[in-house]
Scaffold this active site. Structure first.
Site, PDB file in Angstrom:
ATOM      1  N   ASN A  11       0.864  -1.185   0.000  1.00  0.00           N
ATOM      2  CA  ASN A  11       0.000   0.000   0.000  1.00  0.00           C
ATOM      3  C   ASN A  11       0.899   1.234   0.000  1.00  0.00           C
ATOM      4  OD1 ASN A  11      -1.822   2.036   0.512  1.00  0.00           O
ATOM      5  ND2 ASN A  11      -2.274   1.407   2.620  1.00  0.00           N
ATOM      6  N   TRP A  12       0.980   1.889  -1.151  1.00  0.00           N
ATOM      7  CA  TRP A  12       1.861   3.067  -1.247  1.00  0.00           C
ATOM      8  C   TRP A  12       1.236   4.298  -0.602  1.00  0.00           C
ATOM      9  CZ3 TRP A  12       5.072   3.688  -6.417  1.00  0.00           C
ATOM     10  CH2 TRP A  12       5.978   2.625  -6.510  1.00  0.00           C
ATOM     11  N   LYS A  13      -0.038   4.224  -0.233  1.00  0.00           N
ATOM     12  CA  LYS A  13      -0.740   5.384   0.341  1.00  0.00           C
ATOM     13  C   LYS A  13      -0.557   6.597  -0.577  1.00  0.00           C
ATOM     14  CE  LYS A  13       0.198   3.412   4.843  1.00  0.00           C
ATOM     15  NZ  LYS A  13       0.082   3.569   6.269  1.00  0.00           N
ATOM     16  N   HIS A  97      -9.509   0.796   4.986  1.00  0.00           N
ATOM     17  CA  HIS A  97      -8.239   0.998   5.697  1.00  0.00           C
ATOM     18  C   HIS A  97      -8.500   1.942   6.874  1.00  0.00           C
ATOM     19  CE1 HIS A  97      -4.153   2.292   6.547  1.00  0.00           C
ATOM     20  NE2 HIS A  97      -3.724   1.255   5.849  1.00  0.00           N
ATOM     21  N   GLU A  99      -6.954   4.360   7.933  1.00  0.00           N
ATOM     22  CA  GLU A  99      -6.761   5.788   7.612  1.00  0.00           C
ATOM     23  C   GLU A  99      -7.995   6.358   6.914  1.00  0.00           C
ATOM     24  OE1 GLU A  99      -2.978   5.401   5.612  1.00  0.00           O
ATOM     25  OE2 GLU A  99      -2.066   4.834   7.520  1.00  0.00           O
ATOM     26  N   GLU A 167      -5.348  -5.204  10.620  1.00  0.00           N
ATOM     27  CA  GLU A 167      -4.331  -4.179  10.808  1.00  0.00           C
ATOM     28  C   GLU A 167      -4.607  -3.423  12.105  1.00  0.00           C
ATOM     29  OE1 GLU A 167      -2.389  -2.913   6.888  1.00  0.00           O
ATOM     30  OE2 GLU A 167      -4.190  -1.727   7.116  1.00  0.00           O
ATOM     31  N   GLY A 173       2.587   1.995  10.754  1.00  0.00           N
ATOM     32  CA  GLY A 173       3.567   3.076  10.623  1.00  0.00           C
ATOM     33  C   GLY A 173       4.293   3.425  11.909  1.00  0.00           C
ATOM     34  N   SER A 212       3.419  -2.432  10.333  1.00  0.00           N
ATOM     35  CA  SER A 212       4.874  -2.480  10.561  1.00  0.00           C
ATOM     36  C   SER A 212       5.500  -3.819  10.175  1.00  0.00           C
ATOM     37  CB  SER A 212       5.196  -2.115  12.020  1.00  0.00           C
ATOM     38  OG  SER A 212       4.810  -0.768  12.267  1.00  0.00           O
ATOM     39  N   GLY A 233       2.806  -1.274   4.256  1.00  0.00           N
ATOM     40  CA  GLY A 233       2.825   0.143   3.897  1.00  0.00           C
ATOM     41  C   GLY A 233       4.237   0.596   3.556  1.00  0.00           C
ATOM     42  N   GLY A 234       4.901   1.217   4.529  1.00  0.00           N
ATOM     43  CA  GLY A 234       6.207   1.844   4.306  1.00  0.00           C
ATOM     44  C   GLY A 234       7.217   0.952   3.603  1.00  0.00           C
TER      45      GLY A 234
HETATM   46  C1  PEP Z   1      -0.742   0.029   6.041  1.00  0.00           C
HETATM   47  O1  PEP Z   1      -0.847   1.223   5.882  1.00  0.00           O
HETATM   48  O2  PEP Z   1      -1.597  -0.728   5.594  1.00  0.00           O
HETATM   49  C2  PEP Z   1       0.429  -0.468   6.768  1.00  0.00           C
HETATM   50  C3  PEP Z   1       0.407  -1.698   7.196  1.00  0.00           C
HETATM   51  O3  PEP Z   1       1.475   0.404   6.965  1.00  0.00           O
HETATM   52  P1  PEP Z   1       2.922   0.063   7.583  1.00  0.00           P
HETATM   53  O4  PEP Z   1       3.390  -1.236   6.980  1.00  0.00           O
HETATM   54  O5  PEP Z   1       3.797   1.220   7.180  1.00  0.00           O
HETATM   55  O6  PEP Z   1       2.750  -0.058   9.053  1.00  0.00           O
END
Ligand code: PEP
Length: 249
Positions: A11-13, A97, A99, A167, A173, A212, A233-234
């Site tokens: 997920n590049w957001k 999600h 967010e 999640e 994050g 994470s 994500g990241g």
């Molecule tokens: C996400 O945004 O779905 C996520 C899991 O982010 P991260 O891996 O950066 O915690």
């Protein structure tokens, strides 16, 4: 229990410009040279989907959106419909999600309506659930995610390809993760909630873990029973980090 093939989705957001297509290309080349043991999906911002689809050419990396509107078209300035994602080359879409739930006020009913729209457009939804830190500390994690599954997963997913993603909001994050035992407990609860809602049709959809996930913890997390993949994500922004996670399957 029968397990479907693991799915690793990035997920590049709201990250990624044209120059970052180089990361997707590096991923594609690496997976062509040495195929993954799992499905690999990238979910870039909507502005990059079509260019990425051309670059990837329907090969080893599938494409997804990060959200869609529940309506097919109309006066919804700034929104993207499920059909637009399909048209651009996406085959999956992340929905609900945290967010979106926290930042845009999306309810379980909204997520269910978006899921219906995604299915109607031929997309494979990845429906996200997860508790906040306050809810976990109050001992409510399993009740919260079970309620989110019941409210966010429409009956119409039965017989269609779809995935869930657990999640924990506090793990996204932050570099924090639940223990492997905590991940297993919640994934088992998500499976039960899914079966409670869909019967046998809830048996096989992969339940991804997200929050994470990094190259250093991916192998341990992916080995947990009922973890059917990861939503990353990241660590999905750089091909090398994402590849290390993919190779951990
Ligand atoms: C996400 O945004 O779905 C996520 C899991 O982010 P991260 O891996 O950066 O915690």
């Amino acid at each position: 229990m029968k397990q479907s093939v693991k799915l690793i989705a990035g997920n590049w957001k709201m990250n990624g410009l044209g120059r970052d297509l180089a990361e997707a290309e590096a991923l594609k080349l690496a997976l062509e040279a040495d195929p993954a043991a799992c499905r690999v999906v990238l979910c870039p911002p909507a502005t990059l989907i079509e260019r990425m689809a051309r670059l990837l050419g329907g090969g080893a990396v599938e494409l997804g959106g990060q959200d869609c509107h529940a309506s097919t078209a109309g006066a919804f300035t700034g929104s993207v419909s499920a059909g637009m994602l399909t048209d651009a080359g996406a085959r999956l879409v992340i929905l609900g999600h945290s967010e979106r739930r926290a930042g845009f006020g999306e309810s379980d009913a909204d997520v269910a309506a978006k899921t219906e729209a995604a299915l109607a457009a031929g997309l494979e939804p990845i429906i996200c659930v997860g508790e906040t830190l306050e809810q976990r500390e109050a001992g409510e994690a399993i009740a919260v995610v079970s309620r989110q599954v019941a409210g966010s997963v429409p009956m119409s997913v039965a017989g269609r390809p779809f995935a869930l993603a657990y999640e924990p909001v506090w793990a996204i994050g932050t570099g924090l993760t639940p223990t492997l035992e905590e991940i297993e407990a919640v994934h088992r609860a998500v499976r039960l909630a899914l079966q409670g809602r869909l019967g046998a049709a809830g048996d096989v959809a992969p339940i991804l873990y997200g929050g994470s996930v990094k190259p250093a913890n991916a192998a341990d997390i992916l080995a947990v029973p009922e973890v059917g993949g990861a939503l990353v994500g990241g660590a999905s922004l750089k091909a090398n980090d994402f590849l290390d996670i993919i190779r951990a399957v």
